[in-house]
Motif scaffolding. Structure first.
Motif, PDB file in Angstrom:
ATOM      1  N   ASN A   1       0.836  -1.208   0.000  1.00  0.00           N
ATOM      2  CA  ASN A   1       0.000   0.000   0.000  1.00  0.00           C
ATOM      3  C   ASN A   1       0.870   1.257   0.000  1.00  0.00           C
ATOM      4  N   GLU A   2       0.195   2.423   0.032  1.00  0.00           N
ATOM      5  CA  GLU A   2       0.942   3.688  -0.089  1.00  0.00           C
ATOM      6  C   GLU A   2       1.832   3.976   1.114  1.00  0.00           C
ATOM      7  N   LYS A   3       1.589   3.256   2.222  1.00  0.00           N
ATOM      8  CA  LYS A   3       2.453   3.438   3.411  1.00  0.00           C
ATOM      9  C   LYS A   3       3.633   2.478   3.398  1.00  0.00           C
ATOM     10  N   ASN A   4       3.899   1.861   2.261  1.00  0.00           N
ATOM     11  CA  ASN A   4       4.984   0.880   2.143  1.00  0.00           C
ATOM     12  C   ASN A   4       4.764  -0.349   3.027  1.00  0.00           C
ATOM     13  N   GLU A   5       3.490  -0.685   3.268  1.00  0.00           N
ATOM     14  CA  GLU A   5       3.174  -1.903   4.026  1.00  0.00           C
ATOM     15  C   GLU A   5       2.767  -3.005   3.058  1.00  0.00           C
ATOM     16  N   ILE A   6       3.231  -4.220   3.346  1.00  0.00           N
ATOM     17  CA  ILE A   6       2.815  -5.373   2.550  1.00  0.00           C
ATOM     18  C   ILE A   6       1.503  -5.884   3.147  1.00  0.00           C
ATOM     19  N   ILE A   7       0.380  -5.662   2.406  1.00  0.00           N
ATOM     20  CA  ILE A   7      -0.929  -6.000   2.987  1.00  0.00           C
ATOM     21  C   ILE A   7      -1.421  -7.377   2.553  1.00  0.00           C
ATOM     22  N   ALA A   8      -0.740  -7.966   1.607  1.00  0.00           N
ATOM     23  CA  ALA A   8      -1.056  -9.351   1.224  1.00  0.00           C
ATOM     24  C   ALA A   8       0.181  -9.922   0.560  1.00  0.00           C
TER      25      ALA A   8
ATOM     26  N   ARG B   1      -3.007 -12.334  -9.773  1.00  0.00           N
ATOM     27  CA  ARG B   1      -4.452 -12.055  -9.891  1.00  0.00           C
ATOM     28  C   ARG B   1      -5.219 -12.726  -8.753  1.00  0.00           C
ATOM     29  N   LYS B   2      -4.843 -13.967  -8.461  1.00  0.00           N
ATOM     30  CA  LYS B   2      -5.498 -14.726  -7.396  1.00  0.00           C
ATOM     31  C   LYS B   2      -5.286 -14.036  -6.035  1.00  0.00           C
ATOM     32  N   LEU B   3      -4.055 -13.575  -5.802  1.00  0.00           N
ATOM     33  CA  LEU B   3      -3.748 -12.889  -4.542  1.00  0.00           C
ATOM     34  C   LEU B   3      -4.617 -11.644  -4.387  1.00  0.00           C
ATOM     35  N   LEU B   4      -4.776 -10.889  -5.475  1.00  0.00           N
ATOM     36  CA  LEU B   4      -5.613  -9.680  -5.438  1.00  0.00           C
ATOM     37  C   LEU B   4      -7.072 -10.060  -5.168  1.00  0.00           C
ATOM     38  N   GLU B   5      -7.555 -11.090  -5.859  1.00  0.00           N
ATOM     39  CA  GLU B   5      -8.944 -11.538  -5.656  1.00  0.00           C
ATOM     40  C   GLU B   5      -9.176 -11.949  -4.214  1.00  0.00           C
TER      41      GLU B   5
ATOM     42  N   ASN C   1      -9.565  -9.166  -1.979  1.00  0.00           N
ATOM     43  CA  ASN C   1     -10.640  -8.230  -2.340  1.00  0.00           C
ATOM     44  C   ASN C   1     -10.100  -6.880  -2.818  1.00  0.00           C
ATOM     45  N   ILE C   2      -9.020  -6.929  -3.593  1.00  0.00           N
ATOM     46  CA  ILE C   2      -8.478  -5.685  -4.161  1.00  0.00           C
ATOM     47  C   ILE C   2      -8.698  -5.719  -5.672  1.00  0.00           C
TER      48      ILE C   2
ATOM     49  N   LEU D   1      14.859  -4.755   6.605  1.00  0.00           N
ATOM     50  CA  LEU D   1      13.618  -5.320   6.058  1.00  0.00           C
ATOM     51  C   LEU D   1      13.756  -6.769   5.588  1.00  0.00           C
ATOM     52  N   LYS D   2      14.976  -7.272   5.585  1.00  0.00           N
ATOM     53  CA  LYS D   2      15.247  -8.637   5.098  1.00  0.00           C
ATOM     54  C   LYS D   2      14.588  -8.841   3.724  1.00  0.00           C
ATOM     55  N   ASN D   3      13.849  -9.976   3.589  1.00  0.00           N
ATOM     56  CA  ASN D   3      13.284 -10.293   2.277  1.00  0.00           C
ATOM     57  C   ASN D   3      12.215  -9.305   1.813  1.00  0.00           C
ATOM     58  N   ASP D   4      11.612  -8.588   2.753  1.00  0.00           N
ATOM     59  CA  ASP D   4      10.561  -7.644   2.369  1.00  0.00           C
ATOM     60  C   ASP D   4      11.120  -6.442   1.597  1.00  0.00           C
ATOM     61  N   ALA D   5      12.421  -6.185   1.734  1.00  0.00           N
ATOM     62  CA  ALA D   5      13.014  -5.021   1.049  1.00  0.00           C
ATOM     63  C   ALA D   5      12.755  -5.085  -0.449  1.00  0.00           C
ATOM     64  N   GLY D   6      12.925  -6.273  -1.030  1.00  0.00           N
ATOM     65  CA  GLY D   6      12.756  -6.421  -2.473  1.00  0.00           C
ATOM     66  C   GLY D   6      11.316  -6.176  -2.906  1.00  0.00           C
ATOM     67  N   ILE D   7      10.365  -6.633  -2.094  1.00  0.00           N
ATOM     68  CA  ILE D   7       8.943  -6.448  -2.443  1.00  0.00           C
ATOM     69  C   ILE D   7       8.573  -4.963  -2.346  1.00  0.00           C
ATOM     70  N   ILE D   8       8.956  -4.346  -1.216  1.00  0.00           N
ATOM     71  CA  ILE D   8       8.609  -2.927  -1.019  1.00  0.00           C
ATOM     72  C   ILE D   8       9.339  -2.057  -2.048  1.00  0.00           C
ATOM     73  N   GLY D   9      10.595  -2.402  -2.331  1.00  0.00           N
ATOM     74  CA  GLY D   9      11.368  -1.631  -3.303  1.00  0.00           C
ATOM     75  C   GLY D   9      10.832  -1.787  -4.713  1.00  0.00           C
ATOM     76  N   ALA D  10      10.378  -2.985  -5.074  1.00  0.00           N
ATOM     77  CA  ALA D  10       9.799  -3.176  -6.405  1.00  0.00           C
ATOM     78  C   ALA D  10       8.556  -2.298  -6.549  1.00  0.00           C
TER      79      ALA D  10
END
Lengths: 307, 307
Positions: free
Chosen positions: A12-19, A43-47, A50-51, A294-303
């Protein structure tokens, strides 16, 4: 996109991984098939979360290898054995959104600069110290990617002319010395020289079992082989960190990857070693070395930051 | 601003030097006095050329040392023994124009990119190979100066951990190997090992007379000492050039400074050596190594480019 799994997150816009989810993958399937799987799982993750797609501003991808970020093409990835794979065009079939692709180390850097150990800093060097050595650079708040295609390959700058042969073909690359692989080689060399060392006991007499953690452990317990290996390793790592500082003049150098699990001990020792190596250090403040948070989350948030 | 003289030029919009003079200077006078002289001589040059001050868009200065380009301050210059000298503010008393200051190697790079060997290129690495090694970098058409103060100090990146002690305090800096000073050291070492070598004759039996030109000459004439020294030198220079390419991905690497007087021979040999050292060279085109074409004028034209 990692070696055997692709980590997928909704940020999300706060750099939080919500799913989040993980796509385990074989590396021998066709690029089209792997990319289709990435699209479908996302697509499945978004469904499931509920995003709706139209609430997403874009897709960011951190890929290993050499990326053409303008065209969205993976020019070459050793891991995936990809050559000129049109990742953006293929993925767009499944995710009709703006798609941004960059090198995985760059993404990890952007993540740490957005929400991690370098949060709020505008001039950042990020080094991943794992199987290899990757580098990501933020200059004046913007990702620095060099001039033409190819990206910054800091791990493949030579710090020991005529030194150990690197997987890239050069001799003496930083990657061959400052990676976990480099530390393991140094530890094995010391084990050969010290057949009675603690390191042998720590890996049950099996040299193939030695890893970075055991080398640091032996060193902490004053084992001579462990201490010599770690001293040699730190000398090269400090040289690489100071080289990056003298070229890029960051506020902070963030260390990630397996070696960074050593934590504050590593940062403190490097800060001591690096200070006097920074050009003009009596006139300009040297950068501070810190551990990635951030360990592994750095790559997700940075992407996601690419979007 | 050079070691013992300050070269001053009036540059028009076509990057032509339409008037020039040289201010010979002692280094032991006060900064204020030296700067006053710079201002007065420049005013005189303009008067003699019938160019009114209000036709000048600005003053560009290439200074050795560590520059705060935003504040217009020379933080530290070893040559001039300056510390925190407010060059812009002082000079403005004599030249009430916008004044821009940057590192001398950066100015030489900007000159070569504007009107010299890299004319029209947007991604350029410039290396001066003289007493030391300086580097200037153009990325996407803009001068790259790193993040915080201090500037890019490519000459002070280590290419030989534990190597020769550099004037900066580090061990194994590129500057200690790829400078003319480095080549001279290598030539002397080979002279000691080869007391019958041609190099001894070329410098009249006086080792202190050996210089880069003589080392290249001996090598060309197949003198063993000369060849071994030049081979060693080229190995380090090629490593430095490839390091710059792997970090900055330029279109072209321009070589200036005394060593570049060797000309096309140097460029051709380096192009052969460097090609395979560039990361991903089978997928991305390696940069071409060329010789600087503007010589001393590069700094003047490049300083004007700052305006």
């Amino acid at each position: 996109m990692g070696g055997t799994s692709i980590k997928i997150g909704v940020v999300n816009e706060k750099n939080e991984i919500i799913a989040r989810t993980v796509l385990e993958t074989r590396l021998d399937i066709a690029p089209e098939e792997l990319i289709a799987n990435m699209g479908k799982v996302t697509r499945k993750l978004l469904e499931n979360s509920n995003i709706p797609l139209d609430q997403c501003v874009g897709v960011g991808i951190g890929s290993p290898g050499t990326i053409d970020d303008k065209e969205g093409v993976v020019i070459y990835s050793n891991n995936y054995a990809w050559e000129n794979v049109p990742l953006r065009a293929e993925l767009k079939k499944y995710l009709p959104l703006p798609i941004y692709i960059n090198n995985d180390a760059n993404c990890a850097m952007l993540g740490e600069a957005a929400a991690g150990a370098a949060a709020g800093r505008k001039n950042v060097v990020f080094l991943t110290l794992g199987t290899g050595v990757g580098g990501g650079f933020l200059i004046d708040g913007k990702l620095f990617n060099g001039g033409l295609l190819g990206g910054t390959e800091f791990g493949h700058t030579v710090v020991q002319v005529g030194g150990v042969r690197c997987t890239c073909g050069r001799e003496g690359c930083l990657e061959s010395y400052a990676s976990a692989t480099g530390l393991i080689r140094m530890a094995r060399e010391q084990m050969d020289k010290h057949p009675d060392s603690l390191l042998w006991k720590l890996c049950d007499g099996d040299k193939s079992k030695v890893n970075a953690e055991l080398a640091f452990k032996a060193s902490d317990e004053k084992d001579e082989a462990g201490m010599l290996a770690v001293q040699e390793y730190m000398k090269y790592l400090a040289a690489g960190v100071a080289n990056a500082i003298n070229m890029f003049r960051p506020e902070v150098v963030v260390l990630g990857g397996g070696i960074s699990n050593r934590g504050e001990k590593l940062a403190a020792e490097l800060n001591g070693m690096v200070k006097g190596e920074c050009f003009g250090h009596t006139f300009v403040k040297p950068a501070e070395v810190v551990i990635a948070s951030l360990k592994n989350d750095a790559g997700i948030i940075g992407a996601a930051e690419l979007c």
